[in-house]
Every structure is written in structure tokens, then in C-alpha cells.
Design a protein around this motif. Sequence first.
Motif, PDB file in Angstrom:
ATOM      1  N   GLN A  10      45.650 -74.082 -66.033  1.00  0.00           N
ATOM      2  CA  GLN A  10      45.809 -74.853 -64.790  1.00  0.00           C
ATOM      3  C   GLN A  10      47.220 -75.396 -64.656  1.00  0.00           C
ATOM      4  OE1 GLN A  10      42.974 -77.997 -64.870  1.00  0.00           O
ATOM      5  NE2 GLN A  10      41.640 -77.010 -63.372  1.00  0.00           N
ATOM      6  N   SER A  19      46.118 -71.283 -56.395  1.00  0.00           N
ATOM      7  CA  SER A  19      45.928 -72.726 -56.553  1.00  0.00           C
ATOM      8  C   SER A  19      45.181 -73.309 -55.360  1.00  0.00           C
ATOM      9  CB  SER A  19      47.259 -73.435 -56.785  1.00  0.00           C
ATOM     10  OG  SER A  19      48.246 -72.942 -55.934  1.00  0.00           O
ATOM     11  N   ASN A  76      41.554 -72.809 -56.156  1.00  0.00           N
ATOM     12  CA  ASN A  76      41.112 -73.824 -57.127  1.00  0.00           C
ATOM     13  C   ASN A  76      40.898 -75.174 -56.455  1.00  0.00           C
ATOM     14  OD1 ASN A  76      41.199 -72.040 -59.143  1.00  0.00           O
ATOM     15  ND2 ASN A  76      43.052 -72.844 -60.131  1.00  0.00           N
ATOM     16  N   ASP A 120      41.816 -83.147 -63.247  1.00  0.00           N
ATOM     17  CA  ASP A 120      41.686 -81.846 -62.589  1.00  0.00           C
ATOM     18  C   ASP A 120      41.932 -81.977 -61.103  1.00  0.00           C
ATOM     19  OD1 ASP A 120      41.090 -80.350 -64.864  1.00  0.00           O
ATOM     20  OD2 ASP A 120      39.054 -81.170 -64.866  1.00  0.00           O
ATOM     21  N   SER A 176      44.923 -79.928 -59.367  1.00  0.00           N
ATOM     22  CA  SER A 176      44.667 -78.918 -58.327  1.00  0.00           C
ATOM     23  C   SER A 176      45.411 -79.270 -57.045  1.00  0.00           C
ATOM     24  CB  SER A 176      43.159 -78.786 -58.069  1.00  0.00           C
ATOM     25  OG  SER A 176      42.680 -79.969 -57.471  1.00  0.00           O
TER      26      SER A 176
END
Lengths: 119, 307
Positions: free
Chosen positions: A8, A71, A74, A87, A91
Amino acid sequence: MGGRRTGQILLMLAGLIAWAVQFTAIYGVTSTLCGRGWADANLLGLEVVPMTILSATLVTLAATAVALIWSFRNYRLAKHQPVAAVDDFVSHAAVLINGLSIVVILWHGIPAFILPACA
Amino acid sequence: MQSALDPAGGDAQRIYWLTVIMTVGGILIFLLVTGLLLYAIFAAPERRAWLGDRRTIIVGGLAFPIVVLSMLLPYGLTVMRDTDVPTPGALPIEMVGEQYWWRVRYPADQERAEFSTANELVVPVGRPISVSVTSADVIHSFWIPNFGGKIDMIPGRINRLNFTAERPGIYRGVCAEFCGDQHARMAFDLIALEPAEFEAWRVDQAKPALEPDLPSLVRGRELFRMGGCGSCHVVRGTEADGQFGPDLTHVGSRRTIGAGQFPNNIGTLAGWIANVQHIKPGARMPSYGSLTGEDLRALAGYLESLK
Ligand SMILES: [Cu+2]
């Protein structure tokens, strides 16, 4: 889980890495050739300096565009499910950073279309 | 007076508009941001809430700067590309900065002989000019505000500046790099002439000095020789061949003396010779204070006659 997070974060930084690659390629080639007086060096009929800028720009733009789309996916996923605050942040940041990287890579490529090679 | 706000050539025009756009744009954005800041501080909480919206941040913080910079970047690059461009067939002129005056040399071409003058850059309108500049001593800087670009004159190095004068006139150039105690008195005239006038001027300047035709002028020339002026000054056609100071072959035809400091007439010429160190202290020429009034007039008269 560690692997996922690394992935990530790499994705978040992808645009910046692409930008760094473009930057190094452009400045390296331009300053070496121009500094040695090879301003209009040719390779198979193509001028090396503008061609380097153009290809470095296109390649890194494409890579960043892929990173941006990824991205964004995500980000959409993270929006629809409960995720950790980190997260959520990552993101978010990934979309912004990759989007801005596109702009910045474009800005870096523009002079090649306006100025002579070693201006 | 020189002014960068009164452009008289293409480059100066471009730089002028760049300046206007950046200044006005900068002021407007500054006012906008300051206004928003004050609003954020003083407006009632429910009225200023929109400032923290995601939309406001995306539009004001991202889209706006990206759009503005994306327009300014190609614009700035275009100005850069079009300014100071070497043109084939440009008229070459060489200028050397010296403490505290300007040596101006017109190199020979097929038909015309080379010659030097001082403190006057004469150019034809409409023809691209390529000025090569260097320095004989310290760093000077060549700047004619009405024509834009400014360029350093560096010892041992030749820099070039390209421009075209678009309308006839007299513009003032200055030294823009502190070069010693008389730096502020180091100016010159850029004189833009119609092409035919320029050709006539060039032909005249290339000729040797006029022969004196009056006894007092002959006496003046004799004083010039005896005074040793010729060890620093050239008067082409006489034995004076010093290279240290300005070429005086046609000094009488120039508008000013002392690097743009005094109007050129017999009175100021006499004052200059007798009193240089008083009126331009530190200039690289000694005062000749011991000449009698009559001799001084003859000497100044001789110089004035060198049209
Ligand atoms: Cu100077």
C-alpha cells in the motif's frame, strides 16, 4: 499483513518514484549532453535530448496513471468497508499523491516542446 | 531618463508584460488570500464553515494553483524562448566596460573599416543587433532598461545580448553592477537611427579626424600633443594612439562626455580637462589644472571641432 501494508505504501509513493525517475533521466541526459556540447546529438535520426524527455515523460506518466487508477480502486473499496484509520489515510493520500504526480510529470515534460534542447 | 516601463524593443515588451502579469496576478491572489484569511478569523462560525469544506479545499487549494501554474509555465517558457535570440545577419557590435566608461567597437565588414567610439551605442532601427560584451578590469553590467535584457561584462569572458530597436530615439544605458567609486557615473546613450542615417554616421566615424582649419585649433592640437594626451587617447590620423582611454577621433560628434555625465560643448570639455578629478573623482585620467585659460580654450575647441 506486513506485506500488504508495504504494498500500500509503495503504491502511495509510486507517483513520486516515477517523478524521481523522470527527473533523473531528464536532468542526467540533458546536462551531460549539453555540458559536453552535444546539443544536437542524434540517434537513428532522432534528437537525443528532446526524445529522452519525451520518452521519460510518457513512460513515467503511464506508470503513474496505472498507480492512480489502482489507488482509486483501493480508495473506493476502503470507503465501503470498516478499515483501520491508517488504511483510510493511506488510501486517501495515495490518490492525491499519484494525481499530483501526474501534474508534476507533465510540467517537467513541457519545456521540451517549447525551448531548444540546451536553452 | 531610462525606464524599464517604457519598452522600445521586442524583448523589452515581452519582459514588460511578464512583469505586469506577474505583479498584477500576484497582488490579486494576495488580496484574495488575505481576504479569506480575515474572513476565516472574523466571520461568524456558521458563515465561515464552507471554508473548511472538501470542495473549497479541492477547488481553491488544488485546482486553482494547478490551472494558474499550468498557464504560467508555458507562457514563461515562451517568453524565455523568444527573448535574446541570436539572429543570423545581426549587426555585431563589441562593448568593453572600463572603469568608468564604455568602449564601443564596430568591427570591419566587407565594405567598411572598423572603428571605435565611446559611451555611445548607435544602432539602426529594425535590424537585429548582437552586442558582445566584456570588461577590461572589474565586472560591469550592461543594461538599457528600455530594451530589456541586462548582461554582465566579465573580464576574460565574452557575453552576448541580442535585441532590435523598434523606434528611433535616444535611450539611456547604465552600468548595473557596482564597479568602483564612479559606478553611478557610468552611463551611455543608445541612439537608434533610421538605417540611412546610421550608414552615414558609420561612414563618418570610420574617417580619420578632421584637420584643424583655424590657428586656434592648430594650437589646440599642438597642446594635445604636448600634454601627452595621446598616450591614453587615439585621434586617428594624428600620432595620438594611446589605447587606455576613449577614442577621441570624433569626440566632438558625441552628445555627452564623461560616460553620459555632461553635455558635450566647449565649456564642459574645458571643465573636464582642467578638473576631471573634481567632477568625476577616481576617473582614470589626471586633471590638467595648470593650463592657462587661453590654452584650455584652444585645447577644448580643438576637441569640439573633431566632429
Ligand atoms: Cu561599471
